[in-house]
Each structure stands twice: as C-alpha cells, then as structure tokens.
Motif scaffolding. Structure first.
Motif, PDB file in Angstrom:
ATOM      1  N   LYS A 121     -33.455  11.005  50.866  1.00 59.20           N
ATOM      2  CA  LYS A 121     -33.109   9.635  50.488  1.00 59.20           C
ATOM      3  C   LYS A 121     -31.831   9.138  51.144  1.00 59.20           C
ATOM      4  O   LYS A 121     -31.739   7.979  51.537  1.00 59.20           O
ATOM      5  N   TYR A 122     -30.835   9.993  51.213  1.00 58.19           N
ATOM      6  CA  TYR A 122     -29.545   9.588  51.762  1.00 58.19           C
ATOM      7  C   TYR A 122     -28.871  10.774  52.428  1.00 58.19           C
ATOM      8  O   TYR A 122     -29.228  11.918  52.192  1.00 58.19           O
ATOM      9  N   GLN A 129     -30.210  11.264  56.250  1.00 50.92           N
ATOM     10  CA  GLN A 129     -31.154  10.331  55.658  1.00 50.92           C
ATOM     11  C   GLN A 129     -32.413  10.260  56.520  1.00 50.92           C
ATOM     12  O   GLN A 129     -32.339  10.181  57.738  1.00 50.92           O
ATOM     13  N   GLY A 130     -33.575  10.313  55.875  1.00 54.02           N
ATOM     14  CA  GLY A 130     -34.837  10.222  56.588  1.00 54.02           C
ATOM     15  C   GLY A 130     -35.364  11.546  57.109  1.00 54.02           C
ATOM     16  O   GLY A 130     -36.482  11.608  57.606  1.00 54.02           O
ATOM     17  N   GLU A 131     -34.589  12.610  56.985  1.00 55.66           N
ATOM     18  CA  GLU A 131     -35.030  13.930  57.437  1.00 55.66           C
ATOM     19  C   GLU A 131     -36.258  14.356  56.622  1.00 55.66           C
ATOM     20  O   GLU A 131     -36.275  14.241  55.406  1.00 55.66           O
ATOM     21  N   THR A 132     -37.286  14.839  57.308  1.00 54.36           N
ATOM     22  CA  THR A 132     -38.551  15.188  56.668  1.00 54.36           C
ATOM     23  C   THR A 132     -38.746  16.699  56.648  1.00 54.36           C
ATOM     24  O   THR A 132     -38.526  17.361  57.653  1.00 54.36           O
ATOM     25  N   THR A 133     -39.180  17.208  55.481  1.00 54.36           N
ATOM     26  CA  THR A 133     -39.425  18.635  55.322  1.00 54.36           C
ATOM     27  C   THR A 133     -40.760  18.830  54.622  1.00 54.36           C
ATOM     28  O   THR A 133     -41.040  18.184  53.603  1.00 54.36           O
ATOM     29  N   ASP A 134     -41.592  19.729  55.146  1.00 58.43           N
ATOM     30  CA  ASP A 134     -42.870  20.047  54.513  1.00 58.43           C
ATOM     31  C   ASP A 134     -42.646  20.774  53.196  1.00 58.43           C
ATOM     32  O   ASP A 134     -41.734  21.602  53.077  1.00 58.43           O
ATOM     33  N   ILE A 135     -43.496  20.515  52.223  1.00 60.32           N
ATOM     34  CA  ILE A 135     -43.390  21.166  50.919  1.00 60.32           C
ATOM     35  C   ILE A 135     -43.525  22.688  51.032  1.00 60.32           C
ATOM     36  O   ILE A 135     -42.955  23.429  50.251  1.00 60.32           O
TER      37      ILE A 135
END
Length: 178
Positions: A121-122, A129-135
């Motif tokens: 989120k931040y 912010q915006g960094e994506t990680t797979d579950i």
C-alpha cells in the motif's frame, strides 16, 4: 488392548497432521481460495449483485461461469476482530489482487480466487509502494507443496474472512423510498 491403543494413536496422528486451511488449497504449486455457497438467487440476480458490488473489475461472463479481477482489496483484520499491530505486516500493509472465477449450478455457486498477490500500500523501510509479492512466498514451504504453519494461523483466517465477506451474495431487501 493393543489394537485399541494402536487405533487411538492412529487417530491422534492423523488428526495432528491435518491442517485447517480456511478454504485455501494448493494446486500445481499455487495457492487458491475456493468456497461453495448455497443461494436462493437466480443466476441473473447473482450476476447483477456481483456487477453492482464494486469489488470486481474486467467482468466477463458465459453460460456456466463469470470471470473477473479483484484489485486493491484491503484485508479486514478489524472486522475479523484483531488490531493492526497483531496482524502480520504483509496482510495489514498490502492490498490483495487476484483472478476470480465464479461458477454457477442449481441453487449454488462456487468462487475460486487464483493468482493471489499482495501489493504494498505504501512505502516503508522494507518495501516500496506498489511492490507485488505472490502469496506463495508467505503461505507455502517444501517446494510449494505444504502450507506454512505461520500462514495457517492469523493470515489465512483474516483472508478467508475478507474473501467470504466480498463473495457471499444474499437477497437484498430494499427499504429505500427515494
């Protein structure tokens, strides 16, 4: 007497090795969430509620199913009953985005969330912010074949609570007389 002891030990061991997964499953090394709901809504009413909920984007439907995407879904840890400080950071400080498949059958529907990702989120000291990680990073171990016990504690329960809240559609009685 020995057979009774053996049976009791077997039951204990089997029960000990089974984990409650809160509707989460592992399929081909990926985590998915799946839940079947009973409903008295027609398919048309159900699709109408899905579209008007505001939770789903890029909706596409055919005869047996509807596919969509969830973006920027905040996990409802407060609604689940715990504070942000007792919630794992990756759950409280991230949105969830996922592919959604809703399949229809007589008086029930099945919701499957796949390709679940956390989006920061931040910006903080650990992530941008915006960094994506797979579950799967947080949920799986042993070459993506088993759930981590840490995931099966609070994170899976909070996520299950939130996913059910977003995907359980009931008949709406309107009292609005505008």
């Amino acid at each position: 007497m020995k057979s009774i002891s053996l049976i009791l030990c077997s039951i204990f061991l089997i029960g000990f090795t089974l984990f409650e997964t809160d509707n989460f499953e592992i399929e081909n090394g990926q985590v998915l969430w799946q839940k079947v709901y009973e409903t008295d809504l027609t398919k048309k009413q159900l699709i109408g509620q899905i579209k008007s909920s505001g939770q789903f984007e890029n909706i596409s439907e055919n005869e047996e199913s509807l596919s969509a995407e969830i973006n920027q879904l905040s996990m409802d840890f407060k609604g689940y009953g715990i504070s942000e400080m007792s919630t794992p950071m990756y759950v409280s400080r991230s949105y969830v985005k996922a592919f959604v498949l809703i399949e229809f059958k007589d008086e029930r529907y099945r919701v499957t969330l796949k390709n679940i990702k956390f989006v920061q989120k931040y910006e903080d000291a650990l992530s941008k912010q915006g960094e994506t990680t797979d579950i799967e990073l947080y949920a799986l171990k042993k070459r993506n074949t088993e759930f981590k016990s840490s995931f099966l504690k609070k994170p899976s329960k909070i996520m299950d609570f939130t996913f059910q809240k977003v995907t359980h559609f009931k008949r709406i009685t309107k009292k609005d007389k505008w």
